[in-house]
Each structure stands twice: as C-alpha cells, then as structure tokens.
Motif scaffolding. Sequence first.
Motif, PDB file in Angstrom:
ATOM      1  N   VAL A 169       1.611  -5.997   5.985  1.00 36.86           N
ATOM      2  CA  VAL A 169       1.302  -4.793   5.219  1.00 36.86           C
ATOM      3  C   VAL A 169       2.580  -3.990   5.051  1.00 36.86           C
ATOM      4  N   THR A 171      -0.497   5.527  -7.654  1.00 37.16           N
ATOM      5  CA  THR A 171      -1.430   4.955  -6.684  1.00 37.16           C
ATOM      6  C   THR A 171      -1.859   6.011  -5.677  1.00 37.16           C
ATOM      7  N   MET A 190       3.607  -0.299   3.877  1.00 35.55           N
ATOM      8  CA  MET A 190       2.985   1.000   3.646  1.00 35.55           C
ATOM      9  C   MET A 190       4.066   2.039   3.372  1.00 35.55           C
ATOM     10  N   THR A 238       0.820  -1.205   0.000  1.00 30.80           N
ATOM     11  CA  THR A 238       0.000   0.000   0.000  1.00 30.80           C
ATOM     12  C   THR A 238       0.858   1.261   0.000  1.00 30.80           C
ATOM     13  N   GLY A 283      -4.037   3.548  -0.264  1.00 31.64           N
ATOM     14  CA  GLY A 283      -4.560   2.231  -0.587  1.00 31.64           C
ATOM     15  C   GLY A 283      -3.617   1.401  -1.423  1.00 31.64           C
ATOM     16  N   LYS A 284      -4.175   0.356  -2.005  1.00 29.86           N
ATOM     17  CA  LYS A 284      -3.395  -0.618  -2.777  1.00 29.86           C
ATOM     18  C   LYS A 284      -3.235  -0.165  -4.224  1.00 29.86           C
ATOM     19  N   ARG A 285      -2.096  -0.545  -4.797  1.00 31.02           N
ATOM     20  CA  ARG A 285      -1.867  -0.220  -6.212  1.00 31.02           C
ATOM     21  C   ARG A 285      -2.694  -1.124  -7.108  1.00 31.02           C
ATOM     22  N   GLU A 296      -5.707   7.147  -5.294  1.00 29.50           N
ATOM     23  CA  GLU A 296      -6.398   6.785  -4.054  1.00 29.50           C
ATOM     24  C   GLU A 296      -6.874   8.015  -3.279  1.00 29.50           C
TER      25      GLU A 296
END
Length: 132
Positions: free
Chosen positions: A81, A46, A83, A8, A35-37, A50
């Motif tokens: 995760v 991204t 980030m 993320t 958020g996620k790509r 986002e």
Amino acid sequence: MMAVLIDTVAWVRLEGGRILCARPRGKDEFYIPGGKREGAETDLQTLVREVAEELTVALRPETVAHVGTYHAETRPGGATVRMACYTAEYTGTLAASSEIEDVDWFGYADRDRVPPVDQLLFDDLHRDGHLR
C-alpha cells in the motif's frame, strides 16, 4: 509474479493530540480516512472526493498540505500500500456516511488498531509530538 500496488491518499485530521480514524461498514479495522483514486484523478481530487463520501465534509483545497507518503505490505508477501497523506481544513460537520460504520479519535496507544501503513504515520506523528 507481479507485485501489487494499492495506491491511496489519506486525510490526516489531528485535534487535541488525537487523529481521526474511520471504520468502513463490514470491516473490523479502522483506517485513516481516504481511499483509492478513480481513473486519472490527482491526489487532491481523490482526497476531496473520498473525504466527502466517507465523512460528509468538504475539504478546502487551498489548505491541503502534504504530510508524507508511506509504503507497507498489507501482510508479509501481500500487496504493498502506498498512502500519500495530507492535512486540510474543512467545512461542514464530521459524520459517518453510509459506507462508514464508525468514526473515532485515536491516540498513539491505539496504533495496533490500524493497518501497517497507517502505523507508520502514527509513528511519525508521535515522534514529532503531534499524536499523544
């Protein structure tokens, strides 16, 4: 069993010693916006997409700066995760989009209201005097 990595990006928006957080519709926990790509998107692509989707503002790409990258498990034995965090200036008016239920400004005392990976960012920002 293969380890699961959730990749993320997040927008670190600080004002007055507080950080902007958002709570997605249907969730209890607040998160740093981002958020996620999708597909082969870069971190910048991204992040811009986002933030526009979640908060209805346009980040100014020429102002984006990397703050740090954090890793934490979602829960013991759960997915990890990653980030990547960035600051950036923006144009427009901050507002929750249809996918965001609520936005709020958090201080360090609100650390327990965000996921473990966000807590690592809170710790660094607090240590460096950016988060009260």
